[in-house]
Design a protein around this motif. Structure first.
Motif, mmCIF file in Angstrom:
data_model
loop_
_atom_site.group_PDB
_atom_site.id
_atom_site.type_symbol
_atom_site.label_atom_id
_atom_site.label_comp_id
_atom_site.label_asym_id
_atom_site.label_seq_id
_atom_site.Cartn_x
_atom_site.Cartn_y
_atom_site.Cartn_z
ATOM 1 N N GLU A 17 0.583 -1.540 -0.067
ATOM 2 C CA GLU A 17 0.248 0.139 0.008
ATOM 3 C C GLU A 17 0.884 1.219 0.173
ATOM 4 O OE1 GLU A 17 -3.655 -0.235 -0.925
ATOM 5 O OE2 GLU A 17 -3.069 -2.310 -0.496
ATOM 6 N N LYS A 20 2.494 2.033 -3.448
ATOM 7 C CA LYS A 20 1.130 2.802 -3.869
ATOM 8 C C LYS A 20 0.558 4.028 -4.275
ATOM 9 C CE LYS A 20 -1.979 -0.678 -3.964
ATOM 10 N NZ LYS A 20 -3.279 -1.644 -3.789
ATOM 11 N N SER A 21 1.287 4.099 -3.016
ATOM 12 C CA SER A 21 1.347 5.584 -2.312
ATOM 13 C C SER A 21 2.664 6.898 -3.182
ATOM 14 C CB SER A 21 1.028 5.737 -1.016
ATOM 15 O OG SER A 21 2.300 5.783 -0.290
ATOM 16 N N PHE A 23 3.944 5.442 -6.261
ATOM 17 C CA PHE A 23 3.752 5.206 -7.336
ATOM 18 C C PHE A 23 2.782 6.029 -7.926
ATOM 19 C CE2 PHE A 23 1.874 3.029 -10.900
ATOM 20 C CZ PHE A 23 3.268 3.089 -12.096
ATOM 21 N N TRP A 24 1.879 6.584 -7.392
ATOM 22 C CA TRP A 24 0.882 7.347 -7.728
ATOM 23 C C TRP A 24 1.563 8.717 -8.311
ATOM 24 C CZ3 TRP A 24 -1.686 3.999 -10.445
ATOM 25 C CH2 TRP A 24 -2.760 2.833 -10.055
ATOM 26 N N CYS A 26 4.200 9.593 -9.559
ATOM 27 C CA CYS A 26 4.826 9.521 -10.685
ATOM 28 C C CYS A 26 4.175 8.993 -11.611
ATOM 29 C CB CYS A 26 5.521 7.984 -10.284
ATOM 30 S SG CYS A 26 6.760 8.475 -8.744
ATOM 31 N N ALA A 27 3.465 8.192 -11.601
ATOM 32 C CA ALA A 27 2.005 7.397 -12.436
ATOM 33 C C ALA A 27 1.398 8.861 -13.444
ATOM 34 C CB ALA A 27 1.335 6.685 -11.909
ATOM 35 N N GLU A 28 1.393 10.259 -12.640
ATOM 36 C CA GLU A 28 0.782 11.668 -13.158
ATOM 37 C C GLU A 28 0.990 11.720 -13.847
ATOM 38 O OE1 GLU A 28 -1.259 13.156 -10.281
ATOM 39 O OE2 GLU A 28 -2.700 11.428 -9.738
ATOM 40 N N ALA A 33 1.275 3.286 -16.479
ATOM 41 C CA ALA A 33 -0.416 2.408 -15.476
ATOM 42 C C ALA A 33 0.596 1.718 -14.254
ATOM 43 C CB ALA A 33 -1.357 1.943 -16.255
ATOM 44 N N LEU A 34 -0.122 1.155 -13.915
ATOM 45 C CA LEU A 34 0.136 -0.186 -12.841
ATOM 46 C C LEU A 34 -0.897 -1.140 -12.447
ATOM 47 C CD1 LEU A 34 2.695 -1.064 -10.399
ATOM 48 C CD2 LEU A 34 1.083 -0.371 -8.711
ATOM 49 N N GLU A 36 -1.316 -4.352 -10.776
ATOM 50 C CA GLU A 36 -1.483 -5.000 -9.105
ATOM 51 C C GLU A 36 -1.227 -6.978 -10.429
ATOM 52 O OE1 GLU A 36 -2.694 -4.274 -6.104
ATOM 53 O OE2 GLU A 36 -3.422 -2.238 -6.852
ATOM 54 N N GLN A 70 10.031 8.481 -3.243
ATOM 55 C CA GLN A 70 9.368 9.430 -5.259
ATOM 56 C C GLN A 70 10.253 9.094 -5.814
ATOM 57 O OE1 GLN A 70 5.851 11.596 -4.276
ATOM 58 N NE2 GLN A 70 5.774 11.674 -6.258
#
Length: 82
Positions: A17, A20-21, A23-24, A26-28, A33-34, A36, A70
């Motif tokens: 978790e 993921k927090s 990653f998001w 960075c994804a933006e 996309a990620l 799972e 990050q």
């Protein structure tokens, strides 16, 4: 050039978790996309990642394992996109 990354995870993984927090944002920035993948669904993945998750992997097999921040993740993702 990969635009999808894989998060090797499993149910109840608090570190996953956290990953993921990280990653998001960075994804933006990068428009990636990620996806799972629960390692519990495969004996091979349990053997490979059981004590290493969370791991984020690119489509070409490059990986970054926890812990990462990050900036480290952003550099990994950018390196996979170039």
């Amino acid at each position: 050039m990969p635009t999808d990354f894989i998060l090797y995870t499993t149910a109840g993984c608090h570190l996953c978790e956290q990953a993921k927090s990280v990653f998001w944002p960075c994804a933006e920035i990068l428009g990636v996309a990620l996806r799972e993948v629960d390692i519990a669904d495969s004996e091979e993945l349990v053997e490979r990642y059981g004590i290493r998750i969370p791991v984020i992997a690119s489509e070409n097999g490059a990986e970054i394992g926890w812990p990462f921040d990050q900036q480290q993740l952003l550099e990994f993702l950018q390196g996979q996109l170039s």
